[in-house]
Motif scaffolding. Structure first.
Motif: not given
Ligand code: ATP
Ligand code: MG
Lengths: 289, 305, 247
Positions: A16, A20, A38, A42, A198, A201, A205, A220, A224
């Motif tokens: 993960t 990310m 960002h 997510y 994106s 990301a 998520g 997030g 992040s």
């Protein structure tokens, strides 16, 4: 054997992180913007994944929709905001990014969106097998996270090495003006770059939501901040660096928690590593001056 | 003034000092920090610990908070000597997380439950929590911090800060040690924020780690950027608007952070120098407005005749 | 005194050798430093002024090694420089730019807290330098609004404000009209008459020949010739180097 078990847990966590941080590092590589928003991408990915899963009942479709939604959001952020700030002082896009982050996080907490509570995302494992050996076991959910990550990384690798967009991206990451001068369509390259990063990301998520069986508006935040640590460890803007750094951070965190327990929380440890890293190896673990 | 308005005014005052203090570091010396809330917190905790654990009076707490935080700022500013720009932003963010983690996980600081029952300041036998005297105390500190900012902008330190913000190589070429002046900037900026922390702790009567998190650092940075970074007026206006508006405008309350975020984005899109920063639309028009009467008196009289 | 001695200085950038075993001595003269693009001229300035540590060798000023001196300390020893790519403090006025040079070497640390920088005295000192460099007309405008030629001159003014004994000028005449270049040459001569030593990097041969008493030619990091202008002009190696790179 707890070591192997820890290691496999760490790999899941690292997956993960990779998804990310990959997008963050792609943005930094091309635009040199600290893309704090960002985190919101997510979370939106996780939220869309949750909605889609509730309606459609199919994990893979939900994942796809979430990635597209996150990707579109990323492109909109670029074309709507950062695009106008590329030649401004660096604090300008930084503050704008903070603004976007604050705005989206707050909006997501409203009742007509996610509300201020955690919601379950009960995907059992999407048909993944359970792996159980004498030394460690990997649950179907963990399998899912690993499989999706590997799959996405292969796709990203192919895009970056086999397509014009990928080559343009590399050129732009090395020297934006130069790339523009030799005929790379910068806008398209950067927009694609935002879409791809994106979307990754968004996938992260969804995966985290599934793995923890919980989706919430501020999910997030911590990932992040961690992603920033990872892109520093990986040497700002380096994709292989992200993978190495993610795995390293996840492993260290896991073993620290397993062996010392919570002396200082593991997040603080991560940030301590960040500060030391910045001071003594500012070009990352793999990078050179 | 109602008690509610009074406490809003106290909060606004505290945040104005936070914004002004960060402005010295970021606006003058050009070191963008996403960790200012850490210094706010160190000041608050220094005061709280001295008051609660050692029973020290307000005056001692307050001065100690300024000193300790100034020292902490000097030490935590050390990364700035090795890292610049985006890396510094990330390092200061890391500092914030680490400091909050220390508050949270070290029992001496009360852990997640924080420290409570911080006594109200006492002068000459009378205590005052809230009320006009406390308001005056806080705004008195605002004036002090503003004067310090103004004074610095007039002295060679201020000029040295400018040079390292604008170009560190050129600064070195005229004899400025950017390392030394960066540390000065971190120290002063932190010390002033420490005072704000002390005032905050004694006003609320308790401190919790969650008050001093990264998001608060973002808020403080946003205030100075919103108002106009590097000026003596911008941070004040920025802090007042961003702190007071959501408190006072009830209908805004539910969406305060949405609006707050949107404001920042719009500001950066259309007025990146801040609301009343140097060269901003509003500031140009305001200064023109005040200059006009003198310049255009003659023609106006002629029209009247 | 102001004697500068560069002793067997080499500088590597990774695999690239920018300076090879460079030795030279100067003091009390206008020394020209010429050479084709990438010869290492700016790199030599960077080493002398402390911006880059030499890979090998050392620089001595008045007999003292400059080893381990940082750029801001070297200014205080009396060596000032300009940059080839000008670096004015864009937001500051021309006057304030010059003031930085006047005051920063004098107030390098905590004493800077106790003196205002705009006083009749400081302004007078700065105005004198503006006068000398013919910049008085632009005194109060922001440096960033000046055309490049004036920014070059401001760069010199700011360096002069630090009261150097040795002045390092990196291509001060680049982009100037012949008229402006002549004014610059006069300024340099005048500074020399006041007792300053000057090293000037120059691409324009005619300009360097007319101005300098002695010329050092650098090519690919090595000194290939040293001598008075007439000698350099007729030096075969120098001619080769310049013809070799001419378009
Ligand atoms: N910081 C640096 N890192 C790596 N290489 C450098 C650096 N500075 C200079 N170089 C290289 O060293 C060589 C010498 O550069 P230098 O700037 O000293 O040349 P120069 O003689 O001043 O040329 P010009 O006439 O173009 O100004 C060049 O090949 C240049 O690319
Ligand atoms: Mg050069």
């Amino acid at each position: 054997m707890p070591i192997l078990q820890n290691l496999s847990n760490a790999l899941v966590l690292a997956s993960t992180y990779i998804l990310m941080a990959m997008g963050l590092t792609m943005v930094y590589g091309v635009l040199k913007i600290l893309h704090i928003a960002h985190a919101a991408v997510y979370t939106v990915g996780a939220f869309v994944g949750l909605l889609a899963y509730t309606w459609l009942g199919n994990f893979w479709l939900a994942l796809l929709l979430a990635m597209v939604a996150a990707g579109v959001m990323g492109v909109l952020i670029y074309r709507g905001v950062y695009f106008y700030m590329l030649d401004k002082p660096r604090t300008v896009p930084l503050i704008a990014s903070i603004g976007l982050f604050v705005m989206f996080t707050d909006l997501l907490q409203k009742d007509f969106l996610m509300g201020p509570y955690q919601r379950a995302l009960p995907v059992a494992g999407a048909g993944m097998p359970r792996l159980r050996t004498e030394w460690f076991s990997i649950t179907p959910k963990q399998m899912l996270v690993l499989a999706v990550t590997v799959m996405l990384l292969v796709i990203v690798y192919l895009i970056l090495t086999r397509t014009r967009i990928g080559l343009g991206w590399k050129a732009a990451a090395m020297d934006r003006e130069m790339a523009g001068a030799v005929g790379v369509n910068l806008n398209r390259v950067v927009a694609m770059n935002f879409f791809l990063g994106s979307a990754l990301a968004g996938a992260a998520g969804v995966l985290v939501g599934v793995y923890n069986n919980s989706v919430f508006a501020t999910m997030g935040d911590l990932p992040s901040y961690k992603a920033f640590i990872i892109i520093v460890l990986g040497g700002m803007g380096s994709l292989p660096g992200v993978i190495v750094a993610s795995i390293l951070l996840a492993v260290v965190e896991n073993f620290l928690v397993a062996s010392v327990g919570y002396v200082l929380p593991r997040d603080a440890v991560a940030f301590l590593v960040l500060i030391l890293m910045l001071m003594f190896r500012p070009h990352g673990l793999l990078g050179q001056e | 003034m109602s008690g509610y308005l009074m406490s809003v005014a106290v909060f606004v005052g505290i945040w104005v000092t936070l914004a002004l203090s960060l402005n010295i570091l970021t606006g003058y010396a050009g070191q963008v920090s996403l960790g200012h809330a850490a210094f706010f917190g160190i000041g608050a905790y220094t005061s709280a610990v001295l008051a609660v654990r050692y029973g020290q009076p307000f005056g001692v707490d307050f001065l100690a908070a300024i000193l300790v935080t100034g020292l902490a700022g000097t030490v935590l500013g050390l990364p700035s000597l090795r890292v610049r720009h985006d890396f510094l932003v990330l390092a200061t963010m890391g500092v914030n997380f680490v400091v909050v983690a220390v508050f949270k996980y070290v029992d001496f600081f009360g852990g997640a439950m924080g420290l409570v029952n911080i006594p109200a300041p006492e002068f000459f036998g009378t205590t005052f929590r809230g009320g006009v005297p406390y308001l005056l105390l806080v705004w008195g500190y605002v004036v002090v911090v503003w004067l310090v900012s103004w004074y610095i902008s007039k002295t060679w330190v201020g000029l040295a800060f400018h040079t390292i913000r604008l170009d560190e190589d050129a600064a070195a070429a005229v004899g400025v040690s950017s390392a030394r002046f960066k540390i000065y900037a971190f120290g002063i900026s932190a010390a002033l924020a420490g005072g704000a922390g002390s005032l905050y702790a004694h006003f609320i009567g308790s401190v919790f780690p969650d008050t001093f998190v990264f998001v608060e650092s973002i808020a403080i940075l946003s205030m100075i950027v919103f108002g106009g970074v590097g000026t003596l007026r911008g941070p004040i206006i920025g802090a007042i608007i961003l702190k007071a508006a959501p408190e006072l405008l009830r209908f805004v309350q539910d969406y305060r952070f949405t609006i707050y975020g949107a404001l920042l984005v719009l500001m950066m899109l259309f007025q990146p120098m801040g609301l009343i920063g140097e060269g901003s639309w509003l500031w140009r028009n305001l200064t023109a407005l005040f200059r006009r009467p003198a310049a255009s008196q003659q023609p106006q009289q002629e029209v009247a005749q | 005194m102001n004697k500068l001695r560069v002793e067997r200085v080499s500088k590597m950038f990774g695999g690239l050798q920018a300076l090879k075993n460079v030795s030279l001595e100067t003091g009390g003269e206008i020394l020209g430093l010429i050479g084709p693009n990438g010869a290492g001229k700016t790199t030599l300035f960077n080493v002398i002024s402390g911006f880059l540590p030499p890979t090998e060798g050392a620089v001595y000023y008045n007999g003292h090694s400059l080893h381990r001196f940082r750029p801001h300390q070297i200014v205080r020893l009396g060596i000032a420089r300009t940059f080839q790519i000008v670096k004015p403090f864009g937001d500051l006025s021309v006057l304030d730019n010059v003031l930085t040079g006047c005051g920063m070497p004098v107030y390098p640390s905590w004493r800077a807290f106790f003196r205002r920088y705009h006083t009749p005295l400081t302004e007078k000192a700065a105005d004198e330098i503006l006068e000398l460099t013919d910049l008085s007309a632009w005194r109060d405008v922001p440096a960033s609004s000046l055309p490049i030629g004036l920014q070059r001159r401001l760069e010199i003014a700011r360096a002069l404000a630090t009261r150097p004994d040795l002045l390092l000028l990196d291509e001060p005449a680049a982009g100037l009209t012949s008229h402006e270049a002549e004014a610059l040459a006069q300024l340099v001569r005048r500074l020399h008459q006041q007792g300053k030593s000057i090293i000037v990097i120059e691409h324009n041969m005619a300009f360097a020949m007319g101005l300098c008493e002695r010329i050092v030619v650098l090519a690919q990091g090595e000194i290939i010739a040293v001598g008075p202008p007439e000698e350099i002009q007729n030096n075969e190696q120098v001619i080769n180097v310049y013809l070799g790179r001419s378009k």
